[in-house]
Enzyme design. Structure first.
Site, PDB file in Angstrom:
ATOM      1  N   LYS A 184      30.804  32.949  39.572  1.00  0.00           N
ATOM      2  CA  LYS A 184      30.097  31.671  39.504  1.00  0.00           C
ATOM      3  C   LYS A 184      29.728  31.156  40.891  1.00  0.00           C
ATOM      4  O   LYS A 184      30.478  31.331  41.854  1.00  0.00           O
ATOM      5  CB  LYS A 184      30.968  30.616  38.807  1.00  0.00           C
ATOM      6  CG  LYS A 184      31.242  30.887  37.339  1.00  0.00           C
ATOM      7  CD  LYS A 184      32.079  29.746  36.740  1.00  0.00           C
ATOM      8  CE  LYS A 184      32.462  30.034  35.293  1.00  0.00           C
ATOM      9  NZ  LYS A 184      31.304  29.948  34.388  1.00  0.00           N
ATOM     10  N   GLY A 218      36.550  24.335  29.142  1.00  0.00           N
ATOM     11  CA  GLY A 218      37.924  23.937  29.416  1.00  0.00           C
ATOM     12  C   GLY A 218      38.538  23.020  28.393  1.00  0.00           C
ATOM     13  O   GLY A 218      39.611  22.466  28.633  1.00  0.00           O
ATOM     14  N   GLY A 234      36.393  31.317  27.912  1.00  0.00           N
ATOM     15  CA  GLY A 234      36.969  30.907  29.181  1.00  0.00           C
ATOM     16  C   GLY A 234      38.456  30.682  29.112  1.00  0.00           C
ATOM     17  O   GLY A 234      39.264  31.610  29.156  1.00  0.00           O
ATOM     18  N   SER A 235      38.841  29.425  28.934  1.00  0.00           N
ATOM     19  CA  SER A 235      40.247  29.045  28.999  1.00  0.00           C
ATOM     20  C   SER A 235      41.046  29.524  27.795  1.00  0.00           C
ATOM     21  O   SER A 235      42.258  29.703  27.877  1.00  0.00           O
ATOM     22  CB  SER A 235      40.350  27.521  29.114  1.00  0.00           C
ATOM     23  OG  SER A 235      39.517  27.038  30.144  1.00  0.00           O
ATOM     24  N   ASP A 270      36.707  35.040  30.967  1.00  0.00           N
ATOM     25  CA  ASP A 270      37.134  34.521  32.265  1.00  0.00           C
ATOM     26  C   ASP A 270      38.474  35.139  32.647  1.00  0.00           C
ATOM     27  O   ASP A 270      39.407  35.170  31.826  1.00  0.00           O
ATOM     28  CB  ASP A 270      37.315  33.000  32.206  1.00  0.00           C
ATOM     29  CG  ASP A 270      36.001  32.249  32.246  1.00  0.00           C
ATOM     30  OD1 ASP A 270      34.941  32.889  32.342  1.00  0.00           O
ATOM     31  OD2 ASP A 270      36.041  31.001  32.162  1.00  0.00           O
ATOM     32  N   GLY A 316      34.297  26.037  25.025  1.00  0.00           N
ATOM     33  CA  GLY A 316      35.176  25.592  23.949  1.00  0.00           C
ATOM     34  C   GLY A 316      35.546  26.644  22.931  1.00  0.00           C
ATOM     35  O   GLY A 316      36.194  26.332  21.930  1.00  0.00           O
TER      36      GLY A 316
END
EC number: 4.3.3.6
Length: 298
Positions: A78, A150, A234-235, A21, A213
């Protein structure tokens, strides 16, 4: 060759890779330099979406285009579940893949997008075999575990990949007759032939990545050892103190997932990682840590 086979073939090209991301062209360049096989362009990473409590929609196409112009690797973006017009816009923008994502606020609480209507390949999340096969039947060219985006807590992604594998094994052993297959296909709301193909191959008929995660090299290697064919991050990367070093380490861990010596090497001296929130702290009805995003979808 059918159009669906072309799309699944494009997704196969990402196998064994890491998709990251990114929210800026600069982050996309870091991801490409670190060895990412693709980037996911979005305005806010899932950790920030979770905290915002706001409606989360498709990102501004101008921002996505800037990221597309900054890197040579494929760019994904997305759309909201069921929002086929957002998908039409992204296809016109010529993104490489579209993720119909539970991380965004659903536009339709009854239907997912009919993905066979598009030339661009779609990625969709799933937490069990039924969801995965329903998305494939709609035209998804790649499946990913939903995990719990997230959070930095990998346990939901682990649960989803192990559940899909266990269901495939269970149905292979227990479904013997045509009526058995027909009953199970009806229960899962999928065609009998799709169920039979999956059980015959012992795996999903499209690539299956891990997502939700993933925050460390060890997380990535764990999911690869459990049978995933690549990893979305992602995060975790850009919430760490040294994003480029962590990004490189996760790429290395995904490639060398079954080499403990290499995993030890790339897991050392990474700085401060994403703090995250545990799954247990998330109230399914919402709250300060947001809702259970993995429960979105049907």
């Amino acid at each position: 060759m059918s159009e669906f086979k072309v799309k699944t073939g494009l997704a196969q090209m990402l196998k064994g890779g890491v998709i990251m991301d990114v929210v800026t062209p600069e982050q996309a360049i870091i991801a490409e330099r670190a060895g990412a096989c693709a980037v996911m362009a979005l305005e806010r990473i899932p950790a920030d979406m979770r905290k915002s409590g706001q409606v989360c929609r498709m990102s501004d196409p101008r921002m996505i285009k800037e990221i597309m112009e900054a890197v040579s690797i494929p760019v994904m973006a997305k759309v909201r579940i069921g929002h086929f017009v957002e998908a039409q816009i992204l296809e016109e923008l010529q993104v490489d893949y579209i993720d119909e994502s539970e991380v965004l606020t659903p536009a339709d609480w009854t239907h997912h997008i009919e993905k066979h209507n598009f030339k661009v390949p779609f990625v969709c999340g799933a937490k069990d075999l039924g969801e995965a096969l329903r998305r494939i039947n709609e035209g998804a060219a790649m499946i990913r575990t939903k995990g719990e985006a997230g959070t930095g807590d990998v346990s939901e992604a682990v649960k989803h990949i192990t559940k899909i594998k266990a269901e495939i094994q269970q149905y292979k052993e227990n479904l013997k007759t045509e009526s058995d297959f027909a009953a199970k296909a009806t229960e899962l709301r999928v065609p009998v032939d799709l169920l039979k193909t999956t059980l015959s191959e012992g795996k999903l008929p499209v690539v299956n990545f891990a997502a939700g995660g993933v925050a460390t090299p060890a997380d990535a290697a764990l999911l690869m050892q459990l049978g995933c064919e690549g990893v979305f991050v992602g995060s975790g990367i850009f919430k760490s103190s040294d994003p480029e070093k962590l990004a490189c380490a996760i790429v290395e861990a995904t490639t060398h997932y079954d080499n403990p010596a290499k995993l030890l090497q790339v897991s050392s001296d990474l700085g401060d990682l994403m703090g995250g929130i545990s799954i247990q702290s998330i109230n399914e009805a919402g709250g300060k840590n947001g809702a259970r995003l993995s429960e979105i979808g049907w």
